[in-house]
Design an enzyme around this catalytic site. Structure first.
Site, PDB file in Angstrom:
ATOM      1  N   ASP A  37      -1.517  -0.884   6.152  1.00 51.35           N
ATOM      2  CA  ASP A  37      -1.754  -0.394   7.513  1.00 51.35           C
ATOM      3  C   ASP A  37      -3.148   0.158   7.747  1.00 51.35           C
ATOM      4  OD1 ASP A  37      -1.486   1.918   5.922  1.00 51.35           O
ATOM      5  OD2 ASP A  37      -0.792   3.081   7.654  1.00 51.35           O
ATOM      6  N   ASP A  61       0.873  -1.169   0.000  1.00 48.29           N
ATOM      7  CA  ASP A  61       0.000   0.000   0.000  1.00 48.29           C
ATOM      8  C   ASP A  61       0.916   1.226   0.000  1.00 48.29           C
ATOM      9  OD1 ASP A  61      -2.296   1.729   0.525  1.00 48.29           O
ATOM     10  OD2 ASP A  61      -1.469   1.871   2.550  1.00 48.29           O
ATOM     11  N   ASP A  84      -7.084  -1.755   3.819  1.00 50.17           N
ATOM     12  CA  ASP A  84      -6.100  -2.783   3.449  1.00 50.17           C
ATOM     13  C   ASP A  84      -6.470  -4.159   4.007  1.00 50.17           C
ATOM     14  OD1 ASP A  84      -4.483  -0.942   2.117  1.00 50.17           O
ATOM     15  OD2 ASP A  84      -3.423  -0.398   3.955  1.00 50.17           O
TER      16      ASP A  84
END
Length: 644
Positions: free
Chosen positions: A525, A330, A529
């Site tokens: 995080d 990410d 996600d």
């Protein structure tokens, strides 16, 4: 009775028989002769060897055979034959039965000791916990045991004291040593409103904080719980080991029976000699080392990773990490700092910023917080917005001062069928080429301006990705940001592939597509996600992330250092390779030992008595446990490929 006590009991009772064996050639015999050996061995069998019988019988009733089956059959055969020999005045072999028990228990004592050493990571974590806290009760601060602290309590912490539980500072400022959790050696400055973590150390000032998490909910308690679960879990390869053991034990018993029949019926050896060969086969083949190969390596590997601030939740994750080919990241908060700031405003700055802030004050997106922070710094009075609406993956809309305002990405312009002036389009592209995310501010008729926001990469991101490339892994960045900004960030940190303009609900789908070419690890995080962390073969959550992200990940990086991704994968590979190495040596001991025990090399004088077979089996277990302990000494380097 504990294993250690059983061992010492068996050893003490067996020593007179050992003395009898050694001194008999010199004319000394044990007082009472074979009858005393019978009494001593009977006590060993009834007390020290009883758990082997019980375990073997329990397995038999379930139509299974385990490692204890071989020990029980081997010792019982030697014991019963010796009773028969005693009654018929032939040579007895009581010492063989007794010493097999001694040496098997010796291996188990070594195993327990090694297990204890391997699990010290948990004990050290528990020792970090504060024992009491100064809690505000009855208009004064009083010292109370940690168990009496409840959520909502106000707790005072003086310099040098440990912070009792997790909470938020309500009064005072200080610096706190959080290295226990983050691994960072530099103390962190804390002020009113900042979170503090239980068991970290207050360095300078005195402050008061409100308890928000106590008992099993604190960060430290959760870390301890994760490490315990990981050390007690089983890697999938353990299932193969269990299946092999179920087949191996009956095969060994068949080999032992054939050994006896060949020596006694075909070769014509004495009954005692044929039995000794058969018993030696049963004892040397006991796959204790096989049973230790996986759990000891798993325990040591997860224990060491915990000390490094890397929490591996279970054996399945560890085994999956061994074959990872692609690592997907990410962007926001993972590769980047996650604290975007406004860098440029195009158009009438006050108007554009005022309208954007009016809508963004109802949004929780990190970019919204950057806009509000900029408005606060510019001391702009933010008007109220009405009819606020969040448009997933595009932006927000609402009425400000009587007009409909839109704040968001280029996708929002397309959806609202708005066009952008040529000069603004050029500036938009230039800002995006500078790796800045551009928020467009528009009304129903035209684009009013642009706000450029930048979230810089973390200082460690470039080094972390270089480490992964050194391991031969492919790196991918998955982001909802536009292609131009994502490509600029990727180029700066060294990402191989960029997948941009991905809506939050589509991240898991992208991970599944990448899984078509091999195993995938996903690092993230945020709440959005969580699906991708769950779908990935290995989900790696940043310790600073949301609770749901940490819960979804199989590995948690407590130090929030992206370089720990490479370390986590390397340590997982090393641990799994150590398991395979342990299994190899466990099998080799059996393969090499069985022919010797069966008497195939009797003609050249190479044989194994049952007691020596027991000793060899004990040392095979010791070698496997020692091999696992050596994981604590292996180096975790950037260029490591996980080989041993």
């Amino acid at each position: 009775m504990t294993t250690t006590k059983r061992f010492w009991f068996a050893l003490i009772l067996s020593l007179p028989m050992l003395a009898n064996m050694v001194l008999m050639p010199f004319g000394w015999t044990l007082p009472g002769g074979a009858w005393l050996q019978f009494v001593l061995t009977t006590l060993v069998m009834l007390i020290s060897a009883r758990p082997f019988w019980q375990s073997a019988w329990a397995s038999f009733t379930k139509h299974h055979a385990n490692m204890d089956t071989l020990v029980a059959i081997g010792t019982m055969t030697a014991y019963l034959y010796s009773i028969y020999a005693l009654l018929t005045q032939q040579a007895v072999f009581f010492e063989s039965a007794a010493f097999v028990v001694v040496f098997v228990l010796l291996g188990q004592v070594f195993e327990e000791r090694m297990r204890h050493n391997a699990s010290t990571a948990i004990e050290k974590l528990v020792d970090l916990q504060a024992k009491e806290a100064e809690v505000w009760r009855d208009e004064q601060f009083v010292a109370l045991p940690l168990a009496d602290v409840v959520i909502g309590d106000l707790i005072r912490v003086k310099p040098g004291q440990k912070i009792a539980v997790d909470g938020v500072i309500t009064e005072g400022t200080s610096t706190v040593d959080e290295s226990m959790v983050t691994g960072e050696s530099m103390p962190v400055t804390k002020k009113i409103g900042d979170a503090v973590i239980g068991s970290t150390i207050n360095k300078a000032g005195t402050f008061t904080f409100k308890a928000e998490k106590v008992g099993a909910d604190t960060v430290l308690a959760q870390i301890v719980d994760l490490v315990k679960k990981a050390q007690n879990s089983h890697a999938p390869i353990q299932k193969l080991t269990d299946q092999v053991s179920n087949i191996f034990v009956p095969v060994v018993l068949i080999i032992a029976i054939l050994t006896f029949l060949v020596w006694y019926l075909l070769i014509g050896a004495p009954l005692a000699q044929a039995l000794i060969f058969a018993v030696a086969v049963v004892v040397i083949a006991c796959p204790c080392a096989l049973g230790l190969a996986t759990p000891t390596a798993l325990m040591v590997g997860t224990g060491r990773s915990a000390k490094m601030g890397i929490l591996i939740k279970n054996g399945e994750v560890l085994e999956a990490a061994n074959d990872v080919q692609t690592v997907v990241f990410d962007k926001t908060g993972t590769i980047t700092v996650g604290q975007p700031v406004v860098t440029d405003i195009i158009g009438d700055q006050k108007t554009v910023l005022t309208l954007a802030a009016a809508l963004e004050q109802s949004s929780e997106h990190p970019l919204a917080q950057a806009v509000l922070a900029k408005a606060k710094r510019e001391k702009i009075a933010v008007p109220a917005a009405h009819g606020f609406q969040a448009i997933v993956g595009q932006g927000v809309s609402g009425q400000v001062k009587g007009q409909q305002i839109f704040v968001g990405s280029e996708r929002l312009l397309v959806q609202q069928k708005l066009t952008m002036a040529t000069n603004l389009q050029a500036q938009l592209q230039q800002l995006q080429d500078e790796a800045k995310t551009v928020v467009i501010v528009a009304n129903q008729q035209e684009v009013l301006g642009l706000i450029a926001i930048q979230d810089a990469p973390k200082p460690t991101s470039q080094a972390a990705l270089a480490e992964l490339k050194a391991q031969g892994l492919k790196t991918v960045m998955l982001t909802g940001d536009n292609q131009r900004v994502a490509a600029a960030i990727a180029k700066e940190v060294g990402i191989d592939q960029v997948i941009a303009n991905v809506l939050p609900q589509d991240k898991a789908d992208q991970v599944q597509q990448l899984q078509e070419t091999g195993r995938v690890a996903f690092v993230g995080d945020g709440i959005n996600d969580a699906p991708a962390l769950t779908v990935a073969d290995v989900g790696i959550a940043m310790g600073s992330g949301t609770d749901i992200a940490i819960e979804s990940g199989g590995i948690v990086l407590m130090r929030n250092d992206l370089r720990d991704v490479g370390k986590a994968l390397t340590l997982s590979k090393k641990t799994f390779n150590r398991i395979k190495l342990n299994l190899f040596w466990a099998f080799i001991y059996n393969v090499l030992g069985i022919p010797v025990a069966a008497g195939l090399f009797y003609a050249i004088g190479l044989t194994l008595s049952p007691e020596l077979a027991g000793l060899a089996m004990a040392f095979s277990s010791l070698s496997v446990v020692t091999s696992s302990m050596l994981l604590n000494k292996t180096k975790i380097t950037a260029k490591s490929t996980g080989s041993l």
